[in-house]
Structure formats: structure tokens, C-alpha cells
Design a protein around this motif. Structure first.
Motif, mmCIF file in Angstrom:
data_model
loop_
_atom_site.group_PDB
_atom_site.id
_atom_site.type_symbol
_atom_site.label_atom_id
_atom_site.label_comp_id
_atom_site.label_asym_id
_atom_site.label_seq_id
_atom_site.Cartn_x
_atom_site.Cartn_y
_atom_site.Cartn_z
ATOM 1 N N UNK A 52 35.197 4.979 7.872
ATOM 2 C CA UNK A 52 34.539 5.226 9.148
ATOM 3 C C UNK A 52 35.022 4.364 10.309
ATOM 4 N N UNK A 53 36.002 3.510 10.101
ATOM 5 C CA UNK A 53 36.431 2.588 11.159
ATOM 6 C C UNK A 53 37.953 2.526 11.208
ATOM 7 N N UNK A 54 38.500 2.550 12.420
ATOM 8 C CA UNK A 54 39.917 2.312 12.630
ATOM 9 C C UNK A 54 40.082 1.320 13.778
ATOM 10 N N UNK A 55 40.957 0.341 13.575
ATOM 11 C CA UNK A 55 41.284 -0.636 14.605
ATOM 12 C C UNK A 55 42.784 -0.597 14.859
ATOM 13 N N UNK A 56 43.180 -0.872 16.089
ATOM 14 C CA UNK A 56 44.599 -0.916 16.429
ATOM 15 C C UNK A 56 44.811 -1.891 17.578
ATOM 16 N N UNK A 57 45.987 -2.506 17.598
ATOM 17 C CA UNK A 57 46.315 -3.425 18.693
ATOM 18 C C UNK A 57 47.822 -3.552 18.813
ATOM 19 N N UNK A 58 48.241 -4.090 19.942
ATOM 20 C CA UNK A 58 49.655 -4.354 20.171
ATOM 21 C C UNK A 58 49.786 -5.560 21.094
ATOM 22 N N UNK A 59 50.883 -6.285 20.956
ATOM 23 C CA UNK A 59 51.179 -7.370 21.884
ATOM 24 C C UNK A 59 52.048 -6.883 23.036
ATOM 25 N N UNK A 60 52.412 -5.615 22.996
ATOM 26 C CA UNK A 60 53.259 -5.059 24.046
ATOM 27 C C UNK A 60 52.554 -5.122 25.402
ATOM 28 N N UNK A 61 53.258 -5.622 26.397
ATOM 29 C CA UNK A 61 52.775 -5.651 27.777
ATOM 30 C C UNK A 61 51.478 -6.443 27.943
ATOM 31 N N UNK A 62 51.252 -7.440 27.093
ATOM 32 C CA UNK A 62 50.045 -8.259 27.236
ATOM 33 C C UNK A 62 50.282 -9.373 28.245
ATOM 34 N N UNK A 63 49.196 -9.899 28.791
ATOM 35 C CA UNK A 63 49.278 -10.996 29.746
ATOM 36 C C UNK A 63 49.534 -12.310 29.011
ATOM 37 N N UNK A 64 50.402 -13.145 29.589
ATOM 38 C CA UNK A 64 50.699 -14.434 28.967
ATOM 39 C C UNK A 64 49.483 -15.352 28.952
ATOM 40 N N UNK A 65 48.596 -15.198 29.924
ATOM 41 C CA UNK A 65 47.415 -16.066 30.008
ATOM 42 C C UNK A 65 46.186 -15.439 29.353
ATOM 43 N N UNK A 66 46.265 -14.129 29.064
ATOM 44 C CA UNK A 66 45.151 -13.436 28.408
ATOM 45 C C UNK A 66 45.704 -12.645 27.228
ATOM 46 N N UNK A 67 46.184 -13.350 26.207
ATOM 47 C CA UNK A 67 46.824 -12.672 25.069
ATOM 48 C C UNK A 67 45.822 -11.938 24.181
ATOM 49 N N UNK A 68 46.365 -11.048 23.356
ATOM 50 C CA UNK A 68 45.558 -10.327 22.371
ATOM 51 C C UNK A 68 45.791 -10.938 20.993
ATOM 52 N N UNK A 69 44.753 -10.943 20.178
ATOM 53 C CA UNK A 69 44.892 -11.489 18.833
ATOM 54 C C UNK A 69 43.978 -10.736 17.882
ATOM 55 N N UNK A 70 44.324 -10.813 16.612
ATOM 56 C CA UNK A 70 43.552 -10.144 15.563
ATOM 57 C C UNK A 70 43.445 -11.071 14.367
ATOM 58 N N UNK A 71 42.300 -11.041 13.707
ATOM 59 C CA UNK A 71 42.125 -11.813 12.474
ATOM 60 C C UNK A 71 41.056 -11.148 11.622
ATOM 61 N N UNK A 72 41.116 -11.443 10.326
ATOM 62 C CA UNK A 72 40.072 -10.991 9.408
ATOM 63 C C UNK A 72 39.765 -12.130 8.458
ATOM 64 N N UNK A 73 38.484 -12.370 8.231
ATOM 65 C CA UNK A 73 38.043 -13.412 7.310
ATOM 66 C C UNK A 73 36.715 -12.986 6.709
#
Length: 237
Positions: A52-73
Motif C-alpha cells: 500500500x505504500x510507495x516512496x521515491x526520491x532523487x538527488x537530481x537538481x536538489x539545492x546545495x543548502x536544502x538537500x534531500x535524504x532518505x533513511x530507514x531504521x
């Protein structure tokens, strides 16, 4: 970044359903939305969590001061975009190593919220200082927790796909073509938790958030306001 959740996880917000009903427009299904994201973003990563859940992300075209990140724990999945000004003090508060980044901090903050009940959700996000948006999904409890900062420098949008999934994304254009008029800006300074079941302002958690229908010519279907506040939290564009 993109998070797509079936109605078994998130009940589609009534105001977004109504917006799409007032002005019917083309939509696509959740699976097609994820495929579009992956195809349109270089080096995109997508993951299916259960049925029932899908997640997606990319570092393409991200801001250097507002980066994207992903983690699972511990079966807690988190997508984070932005930066926290008080990350150092929060690491100490939650007993994290100096190497812990924002996405790991948010996971620990969510765990504190989940495991130390009753612990007000607005306290968790209210202690975060900076520019950010995050999506947390707890697979062990099928709980979703989403929040944005108070100034909205890192935008977030949500809408409903053709098959009734609730989608969250930082790209408005991505959702425009997928959710039609069942689309709105996620209100800044607010959080949504399936354990609470509604939007809340973390500065004024007791104030009700109402949805105001947008006019026909606007691309958004609705906008949100915190009752008792003169500020419009999610304005149409």
C-alpha cells in the motif's frame, strides 16, 4: 521526493475529494505516477513498502543548502528535504552521534512521539528549527506522519490519484498531471498524522484548519486556513 499511500493507510481528505468533484480533470493511477517520477528524474530511487505504500526520491537538481535524504531504521522510513539550524542541540537531546544527519534525527523524534505517549505531536515538530519538509512512514504500525516548516521555503503538495491514493510530492507539476483538481499545497507550519487523523498547526494545535474552495480558473482545488489566524497557510497560485 514522492510518497504515495493507499486508502488503507490514509483516508483521502474530504476537501481534496470535493475539489476534484467540482471540476473533474484528467488523473492517472498511483503506479503510473511513480513511473513518471522515475522516468523524469535522473538517478531516481523508488521502493515499494508492503502492498500500500510507495516512496521515491532523487538527488537530481536538489539545492546545495536544502538537500534531500532518505533513511530507514526499525521499519521507520523517512524522506527529508531541507536543513535544521538546531541539529547539534537536537542530537544531544535525542542521544545521537555527531554524525547523525537530519533524516536520522527525524526518525528518532518520531520514535519518541510513538513510544513516549502521551507526547504531543506538535512538540516534536515545534522543536525543529530550519527549512524542511519530511514524510515518515512507520511500517510496524502503518502510521504516516508528514510535516513542513513554518515559512514554507521547502514546498510540499498533496493530491489524490485516479485510484484513490493520497500522494505527497515536492513538485507541483508532477501532481498536476496526476491528481487533476484534487490537489493543494500542504499548509506550512502544519503536520498530518494518521494517528491524529487530521491536519494540525503545531503553533496553534487547538485551532481548526478549514479548507476554502478555490475558484474555477485556479490550478489548485482548495486552500487551507487556520481558524483564528489572519494568515493563509496554503494559498492558491
Amino acid at each position: 521526493m514522492l510518497g504515495v499511500f493507499s486508502s488503507s493507510i490514509v483516508s483521502p481528505p474530504d476537501e481534496l475529494v470535493a475539489a476534484g468533484s467540482r471540476t473533474p480533470s484528467p488523473k492517472i493511477k498511483a503506479e503510473a505516477l511513480v513511473k513518471r517520477f522515475v522516468q523524469n528524474n535522473s538517478s531516481a530511487v523508488s521502493m515499494q513498502i508492503g502492498d500500500h505504500v510507495q516512496l521515491a526520491y532523487t538527488h537530481y537538481n536538489e539545492s546545495a543548502v536544502l538537500p534531500r535524504s532518505f533513511a530507514v531504521k526499525d521499519d521507520i522510513f523517512c524522506l527529508f528535504e531541507g536543513s535544521l539550524d538546531n541539529l547539534g542541540s537536537l542530537r544531544q537531546q535525542y542521544g545521537l552521534a555527531k554524525s547523525a544527519n537530519e533524516v536520522m534525527l527525524v526518525i528518532e523524534a518520531y520514535k519518541a512521539l510513538r513510544d513516549r505517549a502521551p507526547y504531543p505531536p506538535n512538540h516534536v515538530v515545534g522543536h525543529l528549527e530550519g527549512n524542511f519538509t519530511f514524510i515518515v512512514f512507520d511500517k510496524s504500525t502503518s502510521t504516516l506522519f508528514v510535516a513542513t516548516d513554518q515559512v514554507g521555503k521547502v514546498p510540499l503538495y498533496w493530491g489524490i490519484t485516479a485510484d484513490g491514493y493520497v500522494a505527497f510530492a515536492n513538485d507541483a507539476d508532477l501532481l498536476k498531471g496526476a491528481c487533476g483538481k484534487s490537489l493543494a499545497s500542504f499548509p506550512q507550519g502544519c503536520f498530518y498524522s494518521t494517528s491524529v487523523g487530521e491536519l494540525r498547526s503545531y503553533e496553534n494545535p487547538k485551532n481548526k484548519i478549514t479548507a476554502v474552495p478555490a475558484t474555477e480558473e485556479e490550478i489548485w482545488g482548495t486552500k487551507y486556513m487556520v481558524e483564528g489566524s489572519a494568515a493563509v497557510l496554503a494559498a492558491t497560485k
